[in-house]
Enzyme design. Sequence first.
Site, short mmCIF file in Angstrom:
data_model
loop_
_atom_site.label_atom_id
_atom_site.label_comp_id
_atom_site.label_asym_id
_atom_site.label_seq_id
_atom_site.Cartn_x
_atom_site.Cartn_y
_atom_site.Cartn_z
CG ASN A 1 -11.47 -11.57 -2.12
OD1 ASN A 1 -10.93 -9.91 -2.56
ND2 ASN A 1 -11.59 -12.38 -1.45
CB VAL A 2 -17.49 -9.33 -5.59
CG1 VAL A 2 -16.55 -7.99 -5.65
CG2 VAL A 2 -16.52 -9.89 -7.09
CG ASP A 3 -14.78 -15.04 -4.73
OD1 ASP A 3 -15.51 -15.02 -3.60
OD2 ASP A 3 -13.56 -15.00 -4.98
CG HIS B 1 -15.03 -3.73 -2.68
ND1 HIS B 1 -13.60 -3.68 -3.09
CD2 HIS B 1 -14.76 -2.51 -1.16
CE1 HIS B 1 -12.73 -2.66 -2.38
NE2 HIS B 1 -13.16 -1.43 -1.29
CB CYS C 1 -35.82 2.12 -8.77
SG CYS C 1 -35.97 1.06 -9.31
CB CYS D 1 -35.76 -2.84 -13.44
SG CYS D 1 -35.79 -2.24 -12.09
N GLY E 1 -4.28 -12.03 1.43
CA GLY E 1 -4.16 -11.67 0.39
C GLY E 1 -4.70 -10.35 -0.51
CG ASN F 1 0.97 -10.29 -0.08
OD1 ASN F 1 1.06 -10.69 -0.51
ND2 ASN F 1 -0.52 -9.55 0.36
CB ALA G 1 -4.64 -17.25 1.26
C1 BJW Z 1 -1.35 -13.83 -2.68
C2 BJW Z 1 -2.15 -14.95 -3.28
C3 BJW Z 1 -2.04 -16.32 -3.05
C4 BJW Z 1 -1.40 -13.18 -4.90
N1 BJW Z 1 -2.78 -15.76 -1.11
N2 BJW Z 1 -1.98 -13.68 -0.79
C5 BJW Z 1 -7.40 7.13 -0.81
C6 BJW Z 1 -5.98 7.64 -1.45
C7 BJW Z 1 -6.45 7.24 -2.41
C8 BJW Z 1 -7.10 7.24 -3.46
C9 BJW Z 1 -8.63 7.08 -2.60
C10 BJW Z 1 -8.73 7.40 -1.25
N3 BJW Z 1 -9.70 7.15 -1.04
C11 BJW Z 1 -10.56 7.13 -1.54
C12 BJW Z 1 -9.60 6.20 -3.16
C13 BJW Z 1 -10.18 5.94 -3.92
C14 BJW Z 1 -10.72 4.83 -4.27
C15 BJW Z 1 -9.03 4.05 -4.53
O1 BJW Z 1 -8.81 3.67 -3.14
N4 BJW Z 1 -8.14 4.58 -5.41
C16 BJW Z 1 -6.68 3.78 -4.94
C17 BJW Z 1 -6.66 2.08 -6.09
C18 BJW Z 1 -5.87 4.67 -5.66
N5 BJW Z 1 -11.64 4.24 -3.76
C19 BJW Z 1 -12.45 4.72 -4.44
O2 BJW Z 1 -12.99 4.97 -5.32
C20 BJW Z 1 -13.21 3.74 -3.36
N6 BJW Z 1 -14.84 4.54 -3.10
C21 BJW Z 1 -14.36 5.75 -2.39
O3 BJW Z 1 -13.62 6.54 -2.03
O4 BJW Z 1 -15.80 6.39 -2.48
C22 BJW Z 1 -15.35 8.14 -2.33
C23 BJW Z 1 -17.51 7.87 -1.64
C24 BJW Z 1 -18.44 8.54 -1.05
C25 BJW Z 1 -19.53 8.46 -0.32
C26 BJW Z 1 -20.83 8.55 -1.99
C27 BJW Z 1 -19.52 8.38 -3.31
C28 BJW Z 1 -18.02 8.34 -2.47
C29 BJW Z 1 -14.26 2.73 -3.86
C30 BJW Z 1 -13.24 1.59 -4.04
C31 BJW Z 1 -13.92 0.17 -5.36
C32 BJW Z 1 -13.18 -1.21 -5.00
N7 BJW Z 1 -13.92 -1.80 -6.10
C33 BJW Z 1 -12.81 -3.15 -7.22
C34 BJW Z 1 -13.50 -3.53 -8.03
C35 BJW Z 1 -14.70 -4.23 -7.20
C36 BJW Z 1 -15.65 -5.03 -8.32
C37 BJW Z 1 -15.26 -5.98 -9.13
O5 BJW Z 1 -14.87 -6.94 -8.86
O6 BJW Z 1 -15.15 -5.85 -10.63
O7 BJW Z 1 -12.99 -3.57 -5.92
S1 BJW Z 1 -10.77 -2.76 -7.47
C38 BJW Z 1 -10.40 -3.54 -6.79
O8 BJW Z 1 -9.65 -3.85 -5.97
C39 BJW Z 1 -11.37 -4.93 -6.08
C40 BJW Z 1 -10.89 -4.77 -4.93
O9 BJW Z 1 -11.79 -5.82 -3.68
C41 BJW Z 1 -9.71 -3.69 -4.20
C42 BJW Z 1 -8.97 -4.13 -3.84
O10 BJW Z 1 -8.18 -4.87 -4.48
P1 BJW Z 1 -7.08 -6.17 -3.06
O11 BJW Z 1 -7.84 -7.31 -3.28
O12 BJW Z 1 -6.15 -5.69 -2.52
O13 BJW Z 1 -7.16 -7.15 -4.96
P2 BJW Z 1 -5.29 -6.52 -5.25
O14 BJW Z 1 -5.35 -6.81 -6.72
O15 BJW Z 1 -4.36 -5.48 -5.34
O16 BJW Z 1 -3.67 -7.24 -4.56
C43 BJW Z 1 -3.76 -8.57 -4.02
C44 BJW Z 1 -2.85 -9.21 -3.60
O17 BJW Z 1 -2.79 -10.57 -3.24
C45 BJW Z 1 -1.05 -9.16 -3.70
O18 BJW Z 1 -1.33 -7.92 -2.14
C46 BJW Z 1 -0.81 -10.34 -3.99
O19 BJW Z 1 0.94 -10.39 -3.28
C47 BJW Z 1 -1.41 -10.72 -3.26
N8 BJW Z 1 -1.77 -12.17 -2.99
N9 BJW Z 1 -1.62 -14.45 -4.86
C48 BJW Z 1 -2.31 -14.73 -0.64
N10 BJW Z 1 -2.12 -17.26 -3.37
ZN ZN Z 2 -35.25 0.07 -11.76
#
Ligand code: BJW
Ligand code: ZN
Length: 259
Positions: free
Chosen positions: A104-106, A121, A132, A157, A197, A223, A241
């Site tokens: 989470n970013v919060d 993240h 920079c 910047c 979550g 979850n 949660a």
């Molecule tokens: C509850 C609830 C309650 C509801 N109680 N639970 C392998 C395979 C395929 C693709 C890839 C791979 N490896 C990498 C990739 C590409 C990509 C990726 O994973 N894509 C997939 C989506 C297919 N990954 C990347 O691009 C990553 N980088 C990378 O691989 O770089 C390579 C590299 C290396 C070196 C140099 C250069 C490059 C980066 C990923 C960044 C993700 N960013 C985000 C946005 C952050 C900023 C923002 O907030 O805007 O991060 S995307 C978003 O998803 C955010 C989250 O942290 C992240 C995960 O989501 P999360 O937290 O799981 O949320 P949800 O909504 O998916 O799920 C919520 C869950 O809560 C659900 O299960 C509900 O049931 C549950 N829930 N209410 C408890 N009350």
């Molecule tokens: Zn700068």
Amino acid sequence: MADLVLQEAAALLGRARRVVVFTGAGMSAESGVPTFRDALTGLWQQFDAQALATPEAFDADPALVWGWYEWRRDAVRRARPNAGHRAVAAIEARVADTVVVTQNVDDLHERAGSAAPVHLHGSLFAPRCSSCAQPAPVPVGAEREPVDGRRITPPGCARCAAPVRPGVVWFGEGLPETALAAAVEAASACDLLVTVGTSGLVYPAAEIPQVAARLGATVIQVNPERTPLDQVAEVNLRGPAARVLPALVEATWGATGPA
Ligand code: BJW
Ligand code: ZN
């Protein structure tokens, strides 16, 4: 959530000496912070991830992206940690060797009392220069009207004048090395990982519970829905949660005071 399953999880937590709590957007859902992929309420149901959460999107339209993140930062500032965040802090207080790893970013873990959550993240509160990488001050929002998601030109910047960007990890970007290394190390050394979550769909973060399981740790999942992490979880606590985590803490150690 069956009582027996909660008791099983409590027994595991009570015995654990090294704990990782791995959290995703569902952790903050009951604080009113939207998740990404939930049907109807998830951000990616409403907004296009490719147009907002990639470096290419920021290059193409920095004001669109900056405005969207200002709106999200503003919403998080207005949110409050929920009973689940406080239960995570209570686990830290009970088990000295606990590491909280969050996607989470919060800042709700910090505000609930968690000492030093590992942010895989990045953070809404750590903007930096897009060129920079110089850290930039967080825009002040307290005295303003709520930000409604309109386009806002990012500040320049102080060092090189390039646009300041949100300090979060976008698709296609590497995770912060220190944070990823700390998370892998903690997952490798723990005897219990509690995943809360997260859909477990985004890599490499989703590998963290898998690393723990592969190296012999027990995984408990909190979850309301099934996820790919069901496969590595020995115990699945199906519920929100903010209800399940306080119940788990209480079943493990008894009442810990007002939630
Ligand atoms: C509850 C609830 C309650 C509801 N109680 N639970 C392998 C395979 C395929 C693709 C890839 C791979 N490896 C990498 C990739 C590409 C990509 C990726 O994973 N894509 C997939 C989506 C297919 N990954 C990347 O691009 C990553 N980088 C990378 O691989 O770089 C390579 C590299 C290396 C070196 C140099 C250069 C490059 C980066 C990923 C960044 C993700 N960013 C985000 C946005 C952050 C900023 C923002 O907030 O805007 O991060 S995307 C978003 O998803 C955010 C989250 O942290 C992240 C995960 O989501 P999360 O937290 O799981 O949320 P949800 O909504 O998916 O799920 C919520 C869950 O809560 C659900 O299960 C509900 O049931 C549950 N829930 N209410 C408890 N009350
Ligand atoms: Zn700068």
